[in-house]
Write an enzyme that holds these catalytic residues in place. Structure first.
Site, PDB file in Angstrom:
ATOM      1  N   CYS A 147     -16.363  -0.202  11.848  1.00  0.00           N
ATOM      2  CA  CYS A 147     -17.232  -0.101  10.688  1.00  0.00           C
ATOM      3  C   CYS A 147     -17.108  -1.309   9.780  1.00  0.00           C
ATOM      4  CB  CYS A 147     -17.006   1.188   9.921  1.00  0.00           C
ATOM      5  SG  CYS A 147     -15.488   1.201   8.968  1.00  0.00           S
ATOM      6  N   ASP A 183     -14.428  -2.419   7.842  1.00  0.00           N
ATOM      7  CA  ASP A 183     -13.527  -2.432   6.689  1.00  0.00           C
ATOM      8  C   ASP A 183     -12.151  -1.935   7.119  1.00  0.00           C
ATOM      9  OD1 ASP A 183     -15.086  -3.230   4.415  1.00  0.00           O
ATOM     10  OD2 ASP A 183     -16.184  -1.337   4.607  1.00  0.00           O
ATOM     11  N   CYS A 236     -15.968  -6.362   3.258  1.00  0.00           N
ATOM     12  CA  CYS A 236     -16.981  -6.992   2.418  1.00  0.00           C
ATOM     13  C   CYS A 236     -16.452  -7.201   1.002  1.00  0.00           C
ATOM     14  CB  CYS A 236     -18.221  -6.107   2.389  1.00  0.00           C
ATOM     15  SG  CYS A 236     -17.928  -4.530   1.616  1.00  0.00           S
ATOM     16  N   CYS A 288     -19.003   3.350   2.115  1.00  0.00           N
ATOM     17  CA  CYS A 288     -18.391   2.652   3.243  1.00  0.00           C
ATOM     18  C   CYS A 288     -17.198   1.803   2.849  1.00  0.00           C
ATOM     19  CB  CYS A 288     -19.434   1.824   3.992  1.00  0.00           C
ATOM     20  SG  CYS A 288     -20.137   0.479   3.043  1.00  0.00           S
TER      21      CYS A 288
END
Ligand SMILES: Cc1ncc(COP(=O)(O)O)c(C=O)c1O
Lengths: 392, 123
Positions: free
Chosen positions: B33, B35, B58, B102
């Protein structure tokens, strides 16, 4: 601060000469091309001039060009139009796993409506294997749609060969050439494609403009119904300033193509070689040579794409990534996945796409800041090798 | 997209690094995903004496990791356990809505590190 735009695959600046030709059609030349008085006739003449210019760029007949609102509409038109016109013959469509969403999501919708769709795989460089297409064709196949060049990784597909295979079975061949037009030579007669999508804003023309090339005799239905514009192939009053701009952009693309290709290829190779030399744990995405002149696409291991983009933006550099965060989904780009890149590596993708205004100094500037940005993010990353690190 | 405070923590993350022989380590997220957050703790007298992090992700993932290290340094374990992902996002002055799910996992990583510490102490 220096500002460097390296996202020409996303969109381009309108060429000054394009803007100049458009302006009268946003001002005094406002007529509706369907009107019979002078305003209308002048607007009509401008649309036809643009059609001739675009046809010339593609080696097509002007009557084979239908203006649309852009690449997305052209792709929808091609897929839905052929599906609707040929559903008596069969219900099978072949495309690839690396198409733009304008094709993929339309194909998925057609699946819901009863069509069967084969999504061809690609090799690790992003190339479709002609033998895979040969095997996928069935007597029920009504359309093959394969993009000319990929927007993320820049790989150029062997369109002439793929079209020949489809045509030898009597199957209509569409190509999404949004990224290819204006960047590499394209002649629809030589390539023997039936349908070709293009977009104005990728070739220094205005946004919201595009066209679908439709070879004479191709079985297709219109997408938009209404008035008799575009000889009933696309209803709706023409976007005259936009079409004029697209026509001028096409003329300039034809005239400047050799210089553009040379200039972009030089800068691209400088960029690719510079990145590969200065940074380790990096992968070049796409085919090394069979790629768009302006496309450089990488995956940097152990870092995430959005973080890269934010850092580049702070350094004045505009770029893009196929990471989940930037694609708005939880998975990295379907194109990078189709190449067989592990997801954690695909999250570290960076696409730099050059344009006609970029210079060597722009590339050198990127090469001077990118290695430090990658190093800084790797120092924060738990995935990077190197054991225990103290504060950075 | 991100506010100034988030960008400040993203560009100048606090307490980046690892702790040698940590009293607790917690890791959440997965590479698929995009992270991964890893938090290292040094505990003394029931308080977080030192905290370090490493994050792959991110802007929001890095900023929330940095923020939480500032929020809990010196706090008791019970106090630290009350810090939620929501609290971290609020301390940063908010995150874009699509990031709240997320990339806002720093509290989960912290709680995992505290659990790790407690588990180790029992055994
Ligand atoms: C390959 C490809 N197809 C289609 C499109 C959509 O074109 P438009 O933005 O003109 O709708 C794009 C643009 O992003 C593209 O790169």
């Amino acid at each position: 601060m220096r500002r460097v735009y390296l996202d020409h695959a996303a969109t381009t600046a309108v060429h000054p000469e394009v803007l100049e030709e458009m302006l009268p059609y946003l001002k005094e030349e406002f007529g509706n091309p369907s009107s019979i008085y002078s305003w209308g006739r002048e607007a009509k003449a401008a649309v036809e001039k643009a059609r001739a210019r675009l046809a010339h760029l593609l080696g097509a007949h002007p009557a084979e060009i239908v203006f649309t609102s852009g690449g997305t509409e052209s792709d929808n038109f091609a897929l839905r139009g052929v599906a609707a016109a040929n559903s008596q013959k069969g219900n099978h469509i072949i495309t690839t796993k690396i198409e733009h969403h304008a094709v993929l999501h339309t194909a998925e919708q057609l699946e819901k409506e009863g069509f069967r769709v084969t999504y061809l795989p690609v090799d690790r460089d992003g190339l479709v294997r002609p033998e895979d297409l040969e095997e996928a064709l069935t007597p029920d196949t009504v359309l093959v749609s394969i993009m000319f060049a990929n927007n993320e990784i820049g790989t150029i597909e062997p369109i002439a060969e793929l079209a020949r295979i489809a045509k030898s079975k009597g199957v209509i061949f569409h190509t999404d050439a949004v990224q290819a037009v204006g960047n590499i030579p394209i002649d629809v007669k030589e390539l023997n494609v039936d349908l070709l999508s293009l977009s104005g804003h990728k070739i220094y023309g205005p946004k919201g403009t595009g066209a679908l090339y439709i070879r004479r005799g191709t079985r297709i239905e219109p997408l938009l119904l209404g008035g008799a514009q575009e000889r009933k192939w696309r209803a709706g009053t023409e976007n005259v300033p936009g079409i004029v701009g697209l026509g001028k952009a096409a003329e300039l693309a034809e005239k400047e193509l050799p210089q553009r290709m040379k200039h972009l290829t030089e800068l691209r190779d400088l960029l690719i070689n510079g990145v590969m030399e200065r940074i380790d744990h990096v992968r070049l995405n796409g085919h090394r040579t069979q790629r768009l002149p302006g496309n450089a696409s990488f995956c940097f291991e152990f870092v995430e794409g959005e973080s890269l983009l934010l850092n580049l933006d702070l350094a004045g550099i505009a770029a893009s990534s196929g990471s989940a965060c930037t694609s708005g989904s939880l998975e990295p780009s379907h194109v990078l996945m189709a190449l067989g890149i592990p997801p954690e590596v695909a999250h570290g993708s960076l696409r730099l796409t050059l344009g006609r205004d970029n210079t060597r100094e722009d590339v050198e500037y990127v090469l001077s800041v990118l290695p430090d940005i990658v190093a800084r993010l790797r120092a924060i990353s738990p995935l990077a090798p190197g054991g225990v690190k103290e504060d950075v | 997209m991100y506010n100034e405070k988030v960008m400040d923590h993203f560009m100048h993350p606090r307490n980046v690094g690892e702790i040698e022989n940590p009293d607790g380590v917690g890791q959440v997220g997965n590479p698929v995903c995009g992270d991964i957050m890893k938090i290292f703790l040094r505990i003394k007298d029931g308080r977080i004496e030192d905290i370090k992090f490493k994050t792959f992700g991110c802007g929001a993932a890095i900023a929330t990791s940095s923020m939480i290290t500032e929020l809990v340094r010196g706090k008791t374990l019970d106090e630290a356990m009350t810090i939620s992902n929501k609290v971290v996002a609020e301390a940063l002055g908010g995150l874009p809505p699509q990031k709240l799910h997320c990339s806002n996992l720093a509290a989960d990583a912290l709680h995992a590190a505290i659990e790790d510490y407690k588990r180790k102490r029992v055994s």
